[in-house]
Design a protein around this motif. Sequence first.
Motif, short mmCIF file in Angstrom:
data_model
loop_
_atom_site.label_atom_id
_atom_site.label_comp_id
_atom_site.label_asym_id
_atom_site.label_seq_id
_atom_site.Cartn_x
_atom_site.Cartn_y
_atom_site.Cartn_z
N ASN A 23 2.22 18.38 67.75
CA ASN A 23 3.60 17.86 67.76
C ASN A 23 3.75 16.88 66.61
O ASN A 23 2.78 16.26 66.18
CB ASN A 23 3.89 17.15 69.08
N ARG A 24 4.96 16.73 66.11
CA ARG A 24 5.26 15.73 65.08
C ARG A 24 6.39 14.85 65.58
O ARG A 24 7.44 15.36 65.98
CB ARG A 24 5.67 16.39 63.76
N LEU A 25 6.17 13.55 65.55
CA LEU A 25 7.16 12.61 66.07
C LEU A 25 8.14 12.12 65.01
O LEU A 25 9.14 11.49 65.34
CB LEU A 25 6.45 11.41 66.71
N TRP B 249 9.97 18.66 62.73
CA TRP B 249 9.40 17.69 63.66
C TRP B 249 9.67 18.17 65.08
O TRP B 249 10.47 19.05 65.30
CB TRP B 249 9.97 16.29 63.44
N GLY B 250 8.95 17.59 66.03
CA GLY B 250 9.13 17.94 67.43
C GLY B 250 7.91 18.63 68.01
O GLY B 250 6.78 18.42 67.58
#
Length: 127
Positions: free
Chosen positions: A24-26, A9-10
Motif C-alpha cells: 500500500n502507499r499512503l 497511492w492507496g
Amino acid sequence: TLEGELWVWGFGSFGQLGLGDRANRLVPTPLGTEAAFGGLQVLTAGCGLNHTLAVTKDGALWTFGWGTHGALGHNDRNNRLVPTCIEAKHYGNAIIVSVAAGFMHSTAVTEQGALYTWGHASGLGHT
C-alpha cells in the motif's frame, strides 16, 4: 500530470498501483513514464476496484493489478504488478482515447468512437 506522469497511492494488494509490488502507499508516488510506459506520456487513466488502466500518448492501452475475470484484457486471468501493454490487435489496432474501469470489468473508447468492454460479464452490457 502535465508532463504525462502517473501518480498512484492507496491499496496495492493486487499490484494495481503498478509499482512492481503489492504494498500500500499512503502518499502519492510517481509511477514514472520511462520504466513503466516505455518513455511515453500518460494521457488518461481509469481505476477499478483492484485494477488500473492507462492510455499513453500513442494511443496504446496499458493495464495492471487484479486480472481475475479477465479485467486486464490480456486474454488471461493473471495479475500484473507493473503496467503491461495490451496487444492492439485485441481492439482492432485502433487508437485508444478514453478508458474507464468498474468492479471487475474495463472499457475503452477508440478515436473512431468504438467501445470495447471486457472482464466480468455482469458489468459489460453484452446481450
